[in-house]
Write a protein that holds these residues in place. Structure first.
Motif, PDB file in Angstrom:
ATOM      1  N   MET A 130      58.510 -16.576   1.815  1.00 32.78           N
ATOM      2  CA  MET A 130      58.851 -18.346   2.077  1.00 32.78           C
ATOM      3  C   MET A 130      59.456 -18.787   2.536  1.00 32.78           C
ATOM      4  N   LYS A 131      59.603 -19.193   3.026  1.00 31.54           N
ATOM      5  CA  LYS A 131      60.867 -20.514   3.273  1.00 31.54           C
ATOM      6  C   LYS A 131      60.376 -21.872   4.505  1.00 31.54           C
ATOM      7  N   ASP A 132      59.880 -22.866   3.024  1.00 27.11           N
ATOM      8  CA  ASP A 132      60.054 -24.059   4.270  1.00 27.11           C
ATOM      9  C   ASP A 132      58.914 -24.540   4.699  1.00 27.11           C
ATOM     10  N   GLY A 133      57.638 -23.788   3.427  1.00 31.46           N
ATOM     11  CA  GLY A 133      56.558 -24.099   4.221  1.00 31.46           C
ATOM     12  C   GLY A 133      56.181 -22.860   4.981  1.00 31.46           C
ATOM     13  N   LYS A 134      57.031 -22.086   4.871  1.00 31.90           N
ATOM     14  CA  LYS A 134      55.807 -21.010   6.529  1.00 31.90           C
ATOM     15  C   LYS A 134      56.586 -19.469   5.683  1.00 31.90           C
ATOM     16  N   ALA A 135      55.137 -18.290   6.180  1.00 32.78           N
ATOM     17  CA  ALA A 135      55.224 -17.242   5.463  1.00 32.78           C
ATOM     18  C   ALA A 135      54.698 -15.904   6.776  1.00 32.78           C
ATOM     19  N   ASP A 136      55.550 -15.265   7.236  1.00 33.30           N
ATOM     20  CA  ASP A 136      54.754 -14.643   8.094  1.00 33.30           C
ATOM     21  C   ASP A 136      54.825 -13.384   7.634  1.00 33.30           C
ATOM     22  N   PHE A 137      54.027 -12.371   7.774  1.00 33.17           N
ATOM     23  CA  PHE A 137      53.655 -11.348   6.431  1.00 33.17           C
ATOM     24  C   PHE A 137      52.020 -10.441   6.775  1.00 33.17           C
ATOM     25  N   ASP A 138      52.512  -9.221   6.091  1.00 33.91           N
ATOM     26  CA  ASP A 138      51.471  -8.226   6.947  1.00 33.91           C
ATOM     27  C   ASP A 138      50.677  -8.336   5.680  1.00 33.91           C
ATOM     28  N   PRO A 139      49.075  -8.759   6.002  1.00 32.13           N
ATOM     29  CA  PRO A 139      48.407  -8.663   5.227  1.00 32.13           C
ATOM     30  C   PRO A 139      47.772  -8.289   3.832  1.00 32.13           C
ATOM     31  N   TYR A 140      47.838  -6.548   4.587  1.00 32.53           N
ATOM     32  CA  TYR A 140      47.467  -5.755   3.946  1.00 32.53           C
ATOM     33  C   TYR A 140      48.545  -4.951   3.427  1.00 32.53           C
ATOM     34  N   TRP A 141      50.035  -5.376   3.577  1.00 37.10           N
ATOM     35  CA  TRP A 141      50.596  -4.454   3.060  1.00 37.10           C
ATOM     36  C   TRP A 141      51.229  -5.561   1.792  1.00 37.10           C
ATOM     37  N   GLY A 142      50.470  -4.876   1.126  1.00 30.46           N
ATOM     38  CA  GLY A 142      50.168  -4.928  -0.623  1.00 30.46           C
ATOM     39  C   GLY A 142      48.926  -4.991  -1.111  1.00 30.46           C
ATOM     40  N   LYS A 143      48.491  -5.744  -2.736  1.00 34.43           N
ATOM     41  CA  LYS A 143      47.293  -5.627  -2.963  1.00 34.43           C
ATOM     42  C   LYS A 143      47.396  -6.493  -4.107  1.00 34.43           C
ATOM     43  N   ILE A 144      46.564  -7.236  -4.740  1.00 37.32           N
ATOM     44  CA  ILE A 144      45.877  -7.062  -5.959  1.00 37.32           C
ATOM     45  C   ILE A 144      45.532  -6.342  -7.242  1.00 37.32           C
ATOM     46  N   HIS A 145      46.009  -6.509  -8.342  1.00 35.33           N
ATOM     47  CA  HIS A 145      45.760  -5.106  -9.348  1.00 35.33           C
ATOM     48  C   HIS A 145      45.071  -6.516 -10.452  1.00 35.33           C
ATOM     49  N   PHE A 146      43.635  -5.656 -10.587  1.00 38.05           N
ATOM     50  CA  PHE A 146      42.621  -6.842 -12.087  1.00 38.05           C
ATOM     51  C   PHE A 146      41.350  -6.079 -12.413  1.00 38.05           C
ATOM     52  N   GLY A 147      41.359  -5.990 -13.358  1.00 42.07           N
ATOM     53  CA  GLY A 147      40.241  -6.083 -14.384  1.00 42.07           C
ATOM     54  C   GLY A 147      40.317  -6.321 -15.627  1.00 42.07           C
ATOM     55  N   GLU A 148      39.545  -5.319 -16.364  1.00 41.58           N
ATOM     56  CA  GLU A 148      39.371  -5.934 -18.110  1.00 41.58           C
ATOM     57  C   GLU A 148      40.837  -5.325 -18.516  1.00 41.58           C
ATOM     58  N   ASN A 149      41.467  -4.769 -19.531  1.00 37.56           N
ATOM     59  CA  ASN A 149      42.334  -4.798 -20.165  1.00 37.56           C
ATOM     60  C   ASN A 149      41.590  -2.647 -20.141  1.00 37.56           C
ATOM     61  N   LYS A 150      40.780  -2.438 -20.440  1.00 36.39           N
ATOM     62  CA  LYS A 150      40.420  -1.012 -19.871  1.00 36.39           C
ATOM     63  C   LYS A 150      39.299  -0.675 -18.699  1.00 36.39           C
ATOM     64  N   ASN A 151      39.665   0.030 -17.572  1.00 40.93           N
ATOM     65  CA  ASN A 151      38.095  -0.237 -16.831  1.00 40.93           C
ATOM     66  C   ASN A 151      37.639   0.818 -16.548  1.00 40.93           C
ATOM     67  N   ASP A 152      36.870   1.657 -17.277  1.00 39.02           N
ATOM     68  CA  ASP A 152      35.957   3.249 -17.412  1.00 39.02           C
ATOM     69  C   ASP A 152      35.225   3.219 -16.897  1.00 39.02           C
ATOM     70  N   VAL A 153      34.206   1.840 -17.061  1.00 37.90           N
ATOM     71  CA  VAL A 153      33.162   1.782 -16.324  1.00 37.90           C
ATOM     72  C   VAL A 153      33.295   0.259 -16.039  1.00 37.90           C
ATOM     73  N   LEU A 154      33.032  -0.618 -14.844  1.00 37.34           N
ATOM     74  CA  LEU A 154      33.394  -1.650 -14.133  1.00 37.34           C
ATOM     75  C   LEU A 154      32.581  -3.120 -15.134  1.00 37.34           C
TER      76      LEU A 154
END
Length: 307
Positions: A130-154
């Motif tokens: 990102m530079k000068d308030g502009k960003a160009d990227f593939d929105p499907y290259w990358g992801k967020i990982h999230f969850g509880e500490n352990k996620n055997d059951v959601l």
């Protein structure tokens, strides 16, 4: 649990990954938390993402309206303490908070500030310039990982956020062990972010330089040794996996610390190498490469802060 109102604080390289899709999916129920000069700049110039200029709804930190159901924090490490204060009026009884920061201790700070009932674990795997308030990227290259500490059951909390990301077409993964994932990401950031920043090289250099990879791998080994002392099982297997992954990153991309230096901005070196040095001293783990990173990048900052 149903998430209807979503707030984002921090519209930099991490924030822009989410903002357009959340705005399209939730409309005026998605908003940016910003005040002062940043609010004025976003209102007057907006932010350009993949060629489209956006003027997202903005709520100031002082406003006391309906709280958010979900808050995403995408600020830099040195702005995190202020972000905690800036989101206070947006945190209600059932608000969930996801930190997108690069370190390994932001969740604990959020738990101290708001209570564990409000906090899920999260980290990003992406590379956006990102530079000068502009960003160009593939929105499907990358992801967020999230969850509880352990996620055997959601949990219901995780399922509620999953529904948001499904609705907004945001790539995600729910790790079985989020602490291991956080530390793996941190290890990779130390190896790649710090090496690129100190040497002034983009990710593509890891495709051609054995010496750059030697520095990267051995910096990661220092983090892995600290993680092992903390009971988190990462080591040579994970380093070898990242040796493969780093070759898939677009070669022209530059990690955040190098972007900051090139823009003559202060970096997150304290959260990266500085924190590794601190934990190493506490646990008796030598960290010579991270000491080199820390002092070398401080010198690069001083080139524009002390001239």
């Amino acid at each position: 649990m149903k998430i209807k109102r979503i707030a984002l604080i921090g519209l930099g390289a991490m924030g822009v990954f989410f903002a357009p899709r959340l705005y399209e999916a939730f409309g005026e129920n998605f908003y940016i938390i910003a005040g002062g000069e940043r609010k004025k700049r976003l209102e007057s110039r907006g932010v350009t993402i993949n060629g489209v200029n956006y003027r997202f709804p903005i709520v100031t930190p002082e406003e006391q309206g309906e709280p958010a159901d979900l808050i995403l924090i995408g600020v830099k490490g040195y702005g995190f303490a202020q972000a905690i204060e800036d989101i206070r009026h947006q945190v209600g009884e059932h608000t969930l908070i996801l930190s997108l920061l690069n370190g390994v201790d932001s969740e604990e700070q959020l738990i101290q500030a708001f209570g564990e009932e409000h906090v899920l674990y999260a980290y990003m795997r992406m590379s956006i310039v990102m530079k000068d308030g502009k960003a160009d990227f593939d929105p499907y290259w990358g992801k967020i990982h999230f969850g509880e500490n352990k996620n055997d059951v959601l949990s219901d909390r995780v399922l509620a956020v999953k529904e948001v990301f499904d609705h907004a077409d945001i790539p995600y993964e729910i790790d079985p062990d989020m602490l291991k994932g956080l530390w793996f990401k941190y290890m990779c950031n130390i190896g790649e972010n710090m090496t690129c920043a100190l040497l002034g090289i983009p990710f593509g250099f890891f495709r051609i330089s054995d010496s750059a990879n030697w520095i990267r791998d051995n910096a990661m080994r220092e983090v892995a040794a600290i993680a092992q002392k903390k009971g988190i099982d990462i080591g040579e297997k994970e380093i070898a996996e990242q040796d493969v992954t780093v070759m898939t990153i677009p070669p022209e991309n530059k990690p955040s610390t190098l972007q900051d230096l090139e823009a003559e901005k202060l970096t997150e070196v304290e959260m990266f190498a500085g924190n590794v040095i601190k934990m190493g001293k506490e646990l008796g783990v030598p960290t010579p490469i991270n000491e080199m990173f820390y002092h070398g990048i401080r010198v690069l900052e001083e080139k524009f802060t002390k001239r």
